[in-house]
Design a protein around this motif. Sequence first.
Motif, PDB file in Angstrom:
ATOM      1  N   ALA A  59       1.026  -1.532  -0.100  1.00  0.00           N
ATOM      2  CA  ALA A  59       0.115  -0.028  -0.232  1.00  0.00           C
ATOM      3  C   ALA A  59       0.842   1.292   0.100  1.00  0.00           C
ATOM      4  O   ALA A  59       0.259   2.025  -0.624  1.00  0.00           O
ATOM      5  CB  ALA A  59      -0.897  -0.455   0.991  1.00  0.00           C
ATOM      6  N   VAL A  83       0.389   4.179  -2.330  1.00  0.00           N
ATOM      7  CA  VAL A  83       0.051   5.820  -2.304  1.00  0.00           C
ATOM      8  C   VAL A  83       0.991   6.543  -2.542  1.00  0.00           C
ATOM      9  O   VAL A  83       0.902   7.565  -3.196  1.00  0.00           O
ATOM     10  CB  VAL A  83       0.138   5.743  -0.700  1.00  0.00           C
ATOM     11  CG1 VAL A  83       0.406   7.059   0.411  1.00  0.00           C
ATOM     12  CG2 VAL A  83      -1.021   5.155  -0.142  1.00  0.00           C
ATOM     13  N   GLN A  92      -8.611  -1.682   0.175  1.00  0.00           N
ATOM     14  CA  GLN A  92      -9.578  -0.693   0.062  1.00  0.00           C
ATOM     15  C   GLN A  92      -8.885   0.184   1.526  1.00  0.00           C
ATOM     16  O   GLN A  92      -9.049   1.301   1.868  1.00  0.00           O
ATOM     17  CB  GLN A  92     -10.513  -0.961  -0.236  1.00  0.00           C
ATOM     18  CG  GLN A  92     -11.213   0.287   0.508  1.00  0.00           C
ATOM     19  CD  GLN A  92     -13.091   0.480  -0.416  1.00  0.00           C
ATOM     20  OE1 GLN A  92     -13.666  -0.038   0.122  1.00  0.00           O
ATOM     21  NE2 GLN A  92     -13.289   1.449  -1.194  1.00  0.00           N
ATOM     22  N   LEU A 125      -5.536   1.223   2.314  1.00  0.00           N
ATOM     23  CA  LEU A 125      -5.653   2.394   1.525  1.00  0.00           C
ATOM     24  C   LEU A 125      -5.783   3.472   1.696  1.00  0.00           C
ATOM     25  O   LEU A 125      -5.079   4.543   2.285  1.00  0.00           O
ATOM     26  CB  LEU A 125      -5.324   2.238  -0.458  1.00  0.00           C
ATOM     27  CG  LEU A 125      -4.746   1.673  -0.983  1.00  0.00           C
ATOM     28  CD1 LEU A 125      -5.503   0.750  -2.142  1.00  0.00           C
ATOM     29  CD2 LEU A 125      -3.380   1.733  -1.081  1.00  0.00           C
ATOM     30  N   LYS A 132      -4.530   5.028   4.759  1.00  0.00           N
ATOM     31  CA  LYS A 132      -3.345   5.305   4.910  1.00  0.00           C
ATOM     32  C   LYS A 132      -3.814   7.023   3.713  1.00  0.00           C
ATOM     33  O   LYS A 132      -2.278   7.575   3.659  1.00  0.00           O
ATOM     34  CB  LYS A 132      -1.920   4.597   4.237  1.00  0.00           C
ATOM     35  CG  LYS A 132      -1.321   3.240   4.332  1.00  0.00           C
ATOM     36  CD  LYS A 132      -0.788   2.715   3.883  1.00  0.00           C
ATOM     37  CE  LYS A 132       0.187   1.863   4.290  1.00  0.00           C
ATOM     38  NZ  LYS A 132       0.538   2.185   5.890  1.00  0.00           N
ATOM     39  N   LEU A 180      -5.613   7.389   1.093  1.00  0.00           N
ATOM     40  CA  LEU A 180      -5.822   6.864  -0.385  1.00  0.00           C
ATOM     41  C   LEU A 180      -7.194   7.265  -0.500  1.00  0.00           C
ATOM     42  O   LEU A 180      -7.923   6.704   0.166  1.00  0.00           O
ATOM     43  CB  LEU A 180      -4.433   5.868  -1.130  1.00  0.00           C
ATOM     44  CG  LEU A 180      -4.858   6.338  -1.901  1.00  0.00           C
ATOM     45  CD1 LEU A 180      -4.079   7.787  -2.589  1.00  0.00           C
ATOM     46  CD2 LEU A 180      -4.478   4.852  -3.165  1.00  0.00           C
ATOM     47  N   THR A 220      -9.794   5.448  -2.297  1.00  0.00           N
ATOM     48  CA  THR A 220     -10.484   4.845  -2.972  1.00  0.00           C
ATOM     49  C   THR A 220     -12.087   4.192  -3.072  1.00  0.00           C
ATOM     50  O   THR A 220     -12.714   4.639  -2.771  1.00  0.00           O
ATOM     51  CB  THR A 220      -9.563   3.024  -2.669  1.00  0.00           C
ATOM     52  OG1 THR A 220     -10.851   2.626  -1.779  1.00  0.00           O
ATOM     53  CG2 THR A 220      -8.634   3.784  -2.361  1.00  0.00           C
ATOM     54  N   THR A 274      -7.930   6.305  -6.508  1.00  0.00           N
ATOM     55  CA  THR A 274      -7.470   5.105  -7.242  1.00  0.00           C
ATOM     56  C   THR A 274      -8.884   4.327  -6.900  1.00  0.00           C
ATOM     57  O   THR A 274      -9.778   3.806  -6.026  1.00  0.00           O
ATOM     58  CB  THR A 274      -6.604   3.972  -5.832  1.00  0.00           C
ATOM     59  OG1 THR A 274      -5.888   5.544  -5.844  1.00  0.00           O
ATOM     60  CG2 THR A 274      -6.182   3.237  -6.487  1.00  0.00           C
TER      61      THR A 274
END
Length: 242
Positions: free
Chosen positions: A40, A44, A94, A97, A100, A102, A104, A133
């Motif tokens: 991940a 990212v 997902q 991510l 972190k 992001l 998605t 993403t």
Amino acid sequence: MSAVGATDKRYTRILLKLSGEALAGDRGVGFDFERIGSFADQIVEVARMGVQLGLVIGGGNIVRGTQLSQMGMDRVGADYMGMLGTVINAMAMQDVLEKKGLDTRVMTAIRMEELAEPYIRRRALRHFEKGRTVIFAAGTGNPYFSTDTAAVLRAIQMKADVIIKATSVDGVYSADPKKDPNATMYESISYRDVMLEELRVMDQTAITLCKENQLPLIVLNLHTPGAIARAINGERVGTLVS
């Protein structure tokens, strides 16, 4: 395959293909969240470069339809079970991510609105434009097609500049480097030679789709830190198949 603005990126929209086994780490099945977190971080890093990113993950850490069919199960039902495994993996990725930071979206080829959005091409393109993403799950939605084929199909539909297959080896070899110490790695190779030499880069359907649509493929080692970002910036990493 062109640079954008003042950056030196070579690719601006990519489709990344991961195997389900990669999520399991050394366990072989299930999830190794430390390993998933490492993957991940690379995803990212790429997304924060301004790259529009799609992701397809296999389901081999949960269930493989082909293996079940070889054990006597009906192939159609077995393949649908494999597709559901990819949805589970997409949801796991997902979650990691988004923790972190992001943004998605999971889009599935089999409708299951309580869990994810149905795959609609124009909606997926809109997510890309908004910097999200997109994780494409449930394969093509049809039995008898691998997640490799699904990844290539989504890459073509999304008009991706390149498809990157992240594996446990450094690129495409003349033989399995884990079994043959004399195997040599190709820096570049044509799709025609991949098919003639029967190199197991992807299944034949996926390779044929890439060839017919002139979609370049980069095969690299997922465990090499920064490999994906370097490939996107145009550095020679792994093997280029074109």
